[in-house]
Design a protein around this motif. Structure first.
Motif, PDB file in Angstrom:
ATOM      1  N   LYS A  71       4.587   3.415  -8.857  1.00 24.62           N
ATOM      2  CA  LYS A  71       3.282   4.054  -8.620  1.00 24.62           C
ATOM      3  C   LYS A  71       2.167   3.379  -9.408  1.00 24.62           C
ATOM      4  O   LYS A  71       1.008   3.386  -8.987  1.00 24.62           O
ATOM      5  CB  LYS A  71       3.360   5.543  -8.976  1.00 24.62           C
ATOM      6  N   LYS A  72       2.526   2.778 -10.544  1.00 23.39           N
ATOM      7  CA  LYS A  72       1.523   2.087 -11.371  1.00 23.39           C
ATOM      8  C   LYS A  72       1.111   0.748 -10.770  1.00 23.39           C
ATOM      9  O   LYS A  72       0.115   0.164 -11.186  1.00 23.39           O
ATOM     10  CB  LYS A  72       2.076   1.868 -12.784  1.00 23.39           C
ATOM     11  N   HIS A  73       1.931   0.244  -9.825  1.00 25.46           N
ATOM     12  CA  HIS A  73       1.663  -1.078  -9.236  1.00 25.46           C
ATOM     13  C   HIS A  73       1.267  -0.993  -7.764  1.00 25.46           C
ATOM     14  O   HIS A  73       1.301  -2.001  -7.056  1.00 25.46           O
ATOM     15  CB  HIS A  73       2.916  -1.957  -9.361  1.00 25.46           C
ATOM     16  N   LEU A  74       0.905   0.221  -7.320  1.00 21.04           N
ATOM     17  CA  LEU A  74       0.566   0.403  -5.913  1.00 21.04           C
ATOM     18  C   LEU A  74      -0.522  -0.577  -5.482  1.00 21.04           C
ATOM     19  O   LEU A  74      -1.475  -0.828  -6.223  1.00 21.04           O
ATOM     20  CB  LEU A  74       0.100   1.846  -5.677  1.00 21.04           C
ATOM     21  N   SER A 116       0.832  -1.206   0.000  1.00 21.34           N
ATOM     22  CA  SER A 116       0.000   0.000   0.000  1.00 21.34           C
ATOM     23  C   SER A 116       0.864   1.254   0.000  1.00 21.34           C
ATOM     24  O   SER A 116       0.403   2.335  -0.359  1.00 21.34           O
ATOM     25  CB  SER A 116      -0.907   0.002   1.241  1.00 21.34           C
ATOM     26  N   THR A 117       2.112   1.101   0.442  1.00 21.13           N
ATOM     27  CA  THR A 117       3.097   2.185   0.409  1.00 21.13           C
ATOM     28  C   THR A 117       4.222   1.792  -0.539  1.00 21.13           C
ATOM     29  O   THR A 117       4.601   0.621  -0.618  1.00 21.13           O
ATOM     30  CB  THR A 117       3.683   2.427   1.817  1.00 21.13           C
ATOM     31  N   ASP A 144      18.754   8.581 -12.071  1.00 22.19           N
ATOM     32  CA  ASP A 144      17.724   8.553 -13.112  1.00 22.19           C
ATOM     33  C   ASP A 144      17.020   7.194 -13.144  1.00 22.19           C
ATOM     34  O   ASP A 144      15.792   7.117 -13.293  1.00 22.19           O
ATOM     35  CB  ASP A 144      18.346   8.846 -14.484  1.00 22.19           C
ATOM     36  N   VAL A 145      17.799   6.127 -13.012  1.00 28.30           N
ATOM     37  CA  VAL A 145      17.216   4.778 -12.978  1.00 28.30           C
ATOM     38  C   VAL A 145      16.284   4.646 -11.779  1.00 28.30           C
ATOM     39  O   VAL A 145      15.166   4.124 -11.885  1.00 28.30           O
ATOM     40  CB  VAL A 145      18.320   3.705 -12.917  1.00 28.30           C
ATOM     41  N   LYS A 146      16.718   5.138 -10.632  1.00 23.10           N
ATOM     42  CA  LYS A 146      15.887   5.099  -9.421  1.00 23.10           C
ATOM     43  C   LYS A 146      14.571   5.857  -9.636  1.00 23.10           C
ATOM     44  O   LYS A 146      13.490   5.352  -9.293  1.00 23.10           O
ATOM     45  CB  LYS A 146      16.651   5.704  -8.246  1.00 23.10           C
ATOM     46  N   ASP A 147      14.663   7.060 -10.205  1.00 20.32           N
ATOM     47  CA  ASP A 147      13.459   7.872 -10.436  1.00 20.32           C
ATOM     48  C   ASP A 147      12.474   7.149 -11.358  1.00 20.32           C
ATOM     49  O   ASP A 147      11.254   7.175 -11.127  1.00 20.32           O
ATOM     50  CB  ASP A 147      13.840   9.229 -11.035  1.00 20.32           C
ATOM     51  N   LYS A 148      12.996   6.516 -12.423  1.00 21.42           N
ATOM     52  CA  LYS A 148      12.135   5.789 -13.369  1.00 21.42           C
ATOM     53  C   LYS A 148      11.480   4.586 -12.692  1.00 21.42           C
ATOM     54  O   LYS A 148      10.304   4.279 -12.947  1.00 21.42           O
ATOM     55  CB  LYS A 148      12.944   5.340 -14.582  1.00 21.42           C
ATOM     56  N   ASP A 171       8.226  -7.087 -11.201  1.00 22.94           N
ATOM     57  CA  ASP A 171       7.811  -6.296 -12.359  1.00 22.94           C
ATOM     58  C   ASP A 171       8.767  -5.125 -12.593  1.00 22.94           C
ATOM     59  O   ASP A 171       9.088  -4.787 -13.739  1.00 22.94           O
ATOM     60  CB  ASP A 171       6.388  -5.759 -12.171  1.00 22.94           C
ATOM     61  N   LEU A 172       9.223  -4.499 -11.508  1.00 21.12           N
ATOM     62  CA  LEU A 172      10.156  -3.378 -11.633  1.00 21.12           C
ATOM     63  C   LEU A 172      11.503  -3.841 -12.193  1.00 21.12           C
ATOM     64  O   LEU A 172      12.106  -3.163 -13.032  1.00 21.12           O
ATOM     65  CB  LEU A 172      10.365  -2.714 -10.269  1.00 21.12           C
ATOM     66  N   ILE A 173      11.962  -5.007 -11.740  1.00 16.80           N
ATOM     67  CA  ILE A 173      13.236  -5.542 -12.232  1.00 16.80           C
ATOM     68  C   ILE A 173      13.132  -5.872 -13.719  1.00 16.80           C
ATOM     69  O   ILE A 173      14.027  -5.542 -14.508  1.00 16.80           O
ATOM     70  CB  ILE A 173      13.639  -6.796 -11.424  1.00 16.80           C
ATOM     71  N   LEU A 174      12.030  -6.508 -14.111  1.00  9.19           N
ATOM     72  CA  LEU A 174      11.831  -6.837 -15.528  1.00  9.19           C
ATOM     73  C   LEU A 174      11.769  -5.564 -16.372  1.00  9.19           C
ATOM     74  O   LEU A 174      12.318  -5.505 -17.478  1.00  9.19           O
ATOM     75  CB  LEU A 174      10.540  -7.643 -15.710  1.00  9.19           C
ATOM     76  N   TRP A 175      11.121  -4.541 -15.825  1.00 11.54           N
ATOM     77  CA  TRP A 175      10.982  -3.288 -16.568  1.00 11.54           C
ATOM     78  C   TRP A 175      12.339  -2.651 -16.826  1.00 11.54           C
ATOM     79  O   TRP A 175      12.632  -2.229 -17.949  1.00 11.54           O
ATOM     80  CB  TRP A 175      10.078  -2.312 -15.799  1.00 11.54           C
TER      81      TRP A 175
END
Length: 279
Positions: free
Chosen positions: A92-95, A63-64, A82-86, A102-106
């Motif tokens: 935020k899309k997976h909240l 939730s956070t 920049d990588v961290k910001d992206k 999913d973030l690692i794959l992205w």
């Protein structure tokens, strides 16, 4: 919420099962879970970039949003940010749902584009950073360590962390006093503290690897205009208190020295050698 995060961590450990690919740093019912994922990603010219992704999942995750830190020897600090910001944008899309995999794959699929975009604005960012480094958040961390049993290994580890996180400063020895003074981005300072408190950096009285339990955070503050910026990270030994004091004075840190170092000397004189039962 913690159970959900633990399930996700278990799945990640099964996926990233190569040596050093997934390392659990801390699990706490009150503070959440901290772990590091290390992956190799193809860059623009098909060269391999080793990404070290540090995730902290708070107790109310997902939730956070998670806290994320990015480090790589092949990327600049600006590119890592920049990588961290992206990644945080994607998070935020997976909240409200497990998201780390999913973030690692992205980032595996999009790293080359993030780097390319970063390169196009590199000059602009460099120009801005020269004038606003303090405003951007250069922080200072001052630590006291009670002792080091495996000194050579411990020192090497601290040097590596400082290098990986682009931190400058000093690891200082004077008699029984051990001090660490660091300067750098606030996010890097925070990550260093996590590493210092959660990694097995020393050995106990039986020679078994152990975490640092006797560390004191003396000061954590924003670098002020009167403070000199250290250009490198160095390990230094001082034979007298005057030598140590001169190091602080040269860096514009006389007040820091006066406030914290003399009381430590008195404490060491009163307590004597460290308790052999402690780690």
């Amino acid at each position: 919420m913690l159970e959900l995060a633990l399930e996700e961590l278990s799945a990640l450990a099964a996926i990233y099962c190569e040596p050093d690919a997934c390392e659990v740093l801390a699990v706490s019912e009150t503070h959440g879970i901290t772990f590091r994922i290390q992956i190799s990603v193809k860059e623009l010219l098909d060269t391999d970039v080793l990404l070290k992704l540090l995730f902290h999942l708070p107790v109310n995750y997902p939730s956070t949003l998670p806290d994320i830190s990015v480090n790589s020897d092949q990327l600049t600090r600006a590119q890592c940010m920049d990588v961290k910001d992206k990644l945080l944008e994607q998070a935020k899309k997976h909240l409200s749902e497990p998201m780390v995999h999913d973030l690692i794959l992205w980032i595996q699929q999009h790293l080359k584009y993030v780097i390319k975009q970063s390169a196009t604005v590199c000059k602009e960012k460099t120009t801005l950073s020269k004038g606003t480094s303090t405003e951007d958040g250069i922080w200072m961390l001052f630590l006291h360590l009670d002792h080091m049993r495996a000194k050579a290994k411990y020192v090497k580890t601290v040097e590596k962390w400082a290098s990986d996180l682009r931190l400058t400063g000093r690891l200082m020895f004077m008699g029984k006093i051990i001090l660490i003074l660091l300067q750098g981005d606030r996010s890097s300072i925070k990550e260093y503290l996590i590493l210092q408190k959660t990694s097995k950096v020393d050995v106990d009285s039986s020679g078994k690897k152990c975490k640092e339990k006797m560390i004191s955070v003396l000061c954590e503050t924003k670098v002020q205009s009167q403070h000199k910026r250290f250009q490198t990270f160095e390990v230094k030994e001082y034979s007298t208190l005057d030598e140590l004091q001169k190091e602080f004075e040269t860096a514009g840190l006389t007040t820091l020295f006066s406030e914290f170092v003399p009381p430590l000397l008195k404490l060491k004189e009163n307590t004597g050698p460290f308790d052999q039962s402690s780690s």
